[in-house]
Design an enzyme around this catalytic site. Structure first.
Site, short mmCIF file in Angstrom:
data_model
loop_
_atom_site.label_atom_id
_atom_site.label_comp_id
_atom_site.label_asym_id
_atom_site.label_seq_id
_atom_site.Cartn_x
_atom_site.Cartn_y
_atom_site.Cartn_z
CG HIS A 1 -1.73 1.00 1.06
ND1 HIS A 1 -2.67 0.91 1.19
CD2 HIS A 1 -1.60 2.77 0.50
CE1 HIS A 1 -3.85 2.17 1.41
NE2 HIS A 1 -3.00 3.18 1.48
CG HIS B 1 -10.16 4.83 3.78
ND1 HIS B 1 -8.40 4.95 3.52
CD2 HIS B 1 -11.19 5.20 4.16
CE1 HIS B 1 -8.69 6.18 4.97
NE2 HIS B 1 -9.66 5.29 5.64
CG ASP C 1 -1.52 5.20 3.87
OD1 ASP C 1 -1.49 5.32 2.76
OD2 ASP C 1 -2.32 5.13 5.16
#
Ligand code: DOR
Ligand code: ZN
Length: 350
Positions: free
Chosen positions: A14, A137, A252
């Site tokens: 991610h 998400h 992320d």
């Protein structure tokens, strides 16, 4: 004492690379250590179609320095207008590895995301049929739900109903931040990581919500989903270090310039690409689980995505003196602050 650790080259399941100047500035930070990454499609405008994903992949590959090798794994941004046949064609050609679900309004550049989940039903059914994973998400956006409860409520109100209505749909619960999410993965996903997995970021293993708010507001620790109570951080640590194949690394890493972070309405995101592997070595060593780092960073992700593991390796070395990490990286748009764990780090990538 372990003073060096060689693992299969890791992947980041991610990652935000952005575009243009920012892409050129941040890509080497990831490509230096990681073999592949799942590339988030929340550009402006978002990467919705196969053609847009192909063009974005070309821009990423042209931004890659010649002496680095790195494979971007592309994703499509799910909208209520997404065409199931376009998704299937992009998957069949090998172009895309996953589809990303953003509830509309949940985070940065999510305005084109999904409000009415019934409208994406045909796409989800097609994905279940062809085995294409859905990356979620996992936060509801209802204004009546407290921001610290949004992940847990998403699981009950959105995720579980979608999974029950779509047998065979492969789902990655991304950047989980709660014990509720880790428990859901363990109780609903088969042990070999068949249809349900979860990514965990580096920063959520290190900070809880006090880091953002105690002793003054710390915008660089603000991300979404927002960090939760300490008990949740400890649950994430337990999941990541447990050798359970259903949990794997998705940093992320989300670059925003300092001007956009240090603002009256600052952007969400922690930029961790530069120091993630050193931080993970610290975390896993602290929990007596260094031997499980390779699984989390290099093996469980490929197993879930049904891809081969990387063939090269990465070596982490323990240092006597704390390692110096640049406070920020330079970009033409302005500095991007590198995530500061708040304690000295004694690991470095060789
Ligand atoms: O903190 C975050 N930043 N969370 C997200 O979901 C998006 C990301 C971004 O794009 O900056
Ligand atoms: Zn993200």
């Amino acid at each position: 004492m372990t003073d060096s650790l060689t693992i299969t080259r890791p992947d980041d399941w991610h990652l935000h690379l952005r575009d243009g100047d920012m892409l050129r500035a941040v890509l080497p930070e990831t490509a230096r250590h990681f073999g592949r990454a799942i590339i988030m499609p929340n550009l402006v405008p978002p990467v919705v179609t196969g053609d847009q994903a192909a063009a974005y992949r070309d821009r990423i590959l042209s931004a890659l320095p010649e002496d680095m090798s790195f494979t971007p794994l592309m994703t499509l941004y799910l909208t209520e207008e997404t065409d199931p046949d376009d998704v299937a064609a992009a998957h069949a050609s090998g172009l895309v590895t996953a589809v990303k679900l953003y509830p509309a309004g949940a985070t940065t550049n999510s305005a084109s995301g999904v409000t009415n989940f019934d409208k994406v039903r045909p796409v989800l059914e097609k994905m279940a049929e062809i085995g294409l994973p859905l990356c979620t998400h996992g936060e509801v956006t209802d204004p009546d739900i407290d921001i610290f409860d949004r992940e847990a409520v998403f699981i009950d109100r959105v995720l579980d109903p979608i999974r029950q209505a779509t047998p065979g749909l492969r789902v990655v619960m991304e950047h989980i931040t709660t014990a509720n999410a880790a428990d859901y993965v363990r109780s609903h996903g088969t042990v070999d990581g068949g249809d349900l997995g979860a990514t965990i970021t580096t920063h959520h293993l290190i900070i809880n919500r006090n880091a953002i708010l105690v002793g003054g507001i710390k915008p660089h620790y603000y991300c979404l989903p927002v960090a939760k109570r300490e008990e949740h951080r400890l649950a994430l640590r337990a999941a990541a270090t447990s050798a359970d194949k259903r949990f794997f690394l998705g940093t992320d890493s989300a670059p925003h310039t300092d001007a956009n972070k240090l603002s009256a309405c600052g952007c969400a995101g922690c930029f961790t690409a530069t120091n993630t592997m050193a931080l993970l070595a610290h975390v896993f060593e602290e929990d007596g689980a260094l031997d499980h780092l390779e699984g989390f960073a290099s093996q469980h992700g490929p197993a879930f995505y049904r891809l081969p593991e990387n063939t090269s390796t990465l070596t982490l070395v323990k240092t006597d003196e704390p390692v110096h990490v640049p406070q920020s990286i330079v970009t033409p748009d302005g500095p991007v602050t590198v995530f500061d764990p708040g304690f000295p780090i004694h690991w470095t990538v060789a």
